[in-house]
Design an enzyme around this catalytic site. Sequence first.
Site, short mmCIF file in Angstrom:
data_model
loop_
_atom_site.label_atom_id
_atom_site.label_comp_id
_atom_site.label_asym_id
_atom_site.label_seq_id
_atom_site.Cartn_x
_atom_site.Cartn_y
_atom_site.Cartn_z
CG ASP A 44 -1.69 1.20 1.44
OD1 ASP A 44 -2.28 1.57 0.36
OD2 ASP A 44 -2.42 1.39 2.38
CG ASP A 96 -3.86 4.80 -1.98
OD1 ASP A 96 -3.13 4.00 -1.78
OD2 ASP A 96 -4.98 4.89 -1.33
#
Length: 447
Positions: A100, A334
Amino acid sequence: MLALLLLVCAATALKAPSSLPRQYGNFTLNRLQRTRTKLAEPSELKVTQNVVNLTRADTAVSVSSTYTQNGTTPLISLEGGQVFLANVLVGGQEYSLVIDTGSSDPWLAVTDFSCYDPIDDAPLDQYLCEFGPLYHSTQSSTFVPIADQNFNISYADGEYLTGSLAYESFRMAGIDVPNQQFGVVDQAAWYGDGISSGLVGFAYRTLTSAYAGSDPTSDRKGRTMLYNPLFVNMYENEGVPTVFSMAIDRIQSNGGVLAIGGIPDIPHAPYWANTEIHPVSVNTTSGEPVYEFYTIDVDGFAISTSTSTQFNPYDNDNPYKTPLVGNDTDVIVDSGTSLCYVPDDVAAELADAFDPPATWDASTYAYFVDCDATAPVFGVSIEEKIFFVNAEDIIIQINDNLCVTGIQPNLGGLNILGGTFMKNVLTVFDIGAEQLRFAARQFYPTS
């Protein structure tokens, strides 16, 4: 259920807006002062040695143990490419962890953790949090607990994790970090994927979630105790260049490649768009700091019903080219967010450009589209270079007869370039120079 199908990202500490009520728009981006006045020169983008090539495999099957080769580690794709995992050795034990770029902490759930319902906080059986194999601290000779610190992170969709902190040996992409601080999760309200045991965050150390004392209920009264995330330790202590890169695949049996210290040896365009990373935080209207991201400015978005349209990325008067929409927009890059979220008027214009047009569903805050619809042209302009998104990424199939658009409105909140966009580019995070770099990938299909 629909929100889970849309997002399935359980990775980013502020989830994508379609799982949230309209008050999500109370979150705003605020620019921060840079911590350095003189930035490093851009890193030389060398192909990382000992690259591990991805192979097609069942998404529920771990990749080959060759992940231990230096430099690049393969990612497994789950839930139609919504979550991306890499194999990591923690204390000599192998786990699949979510990768992430929107958070910083490395963490794992332990064998005796308690599971809770993210909606009403009710106790649940462990299996309902859907973690993969759980971490055994007693089976590791390198586990060292940290006294008087606790791990505590909350998510906008109700998920949360609490526990203690410890040092442990981590090995990822052939790079050893012998004393990595990480979250040892013993309480979790979590929407898991059934495979991953935790997460590795690649964002800045300012996002780490360690607090003083052993009582998580008092954490928000104090400041976090910052520590080095895994990648920071790699470049500060293990001699790794201050750059990592990601290439996410749309082929569901593949996941993509995460390259540490360079770029993977995959086909991509020779031209790069280099753009500054803006230090920002996400604040609520109360002024409480919540989150920080890899944020960039984009020139705008290219939308058309015709593939022959010529766009103007320069934001000047040119009667022969079609102007961009949503000019000068701040966006977050992201990997932990599945879709893209753009200003509401941009999403509405794109929805109208489908044939037949996408329709808005007020109960789920999402645009739905005929699975057999013709997708419009959509691109993102960065430093006057337009990166087009494959039509196969713009229509997301939820089940046999239900599809949503891969570009959704931010409902007045945050703009996010997630998996829908990142499947079409090789993304380089050059931390030393505080730049993101993008190169177009080959326009490959799913079959």
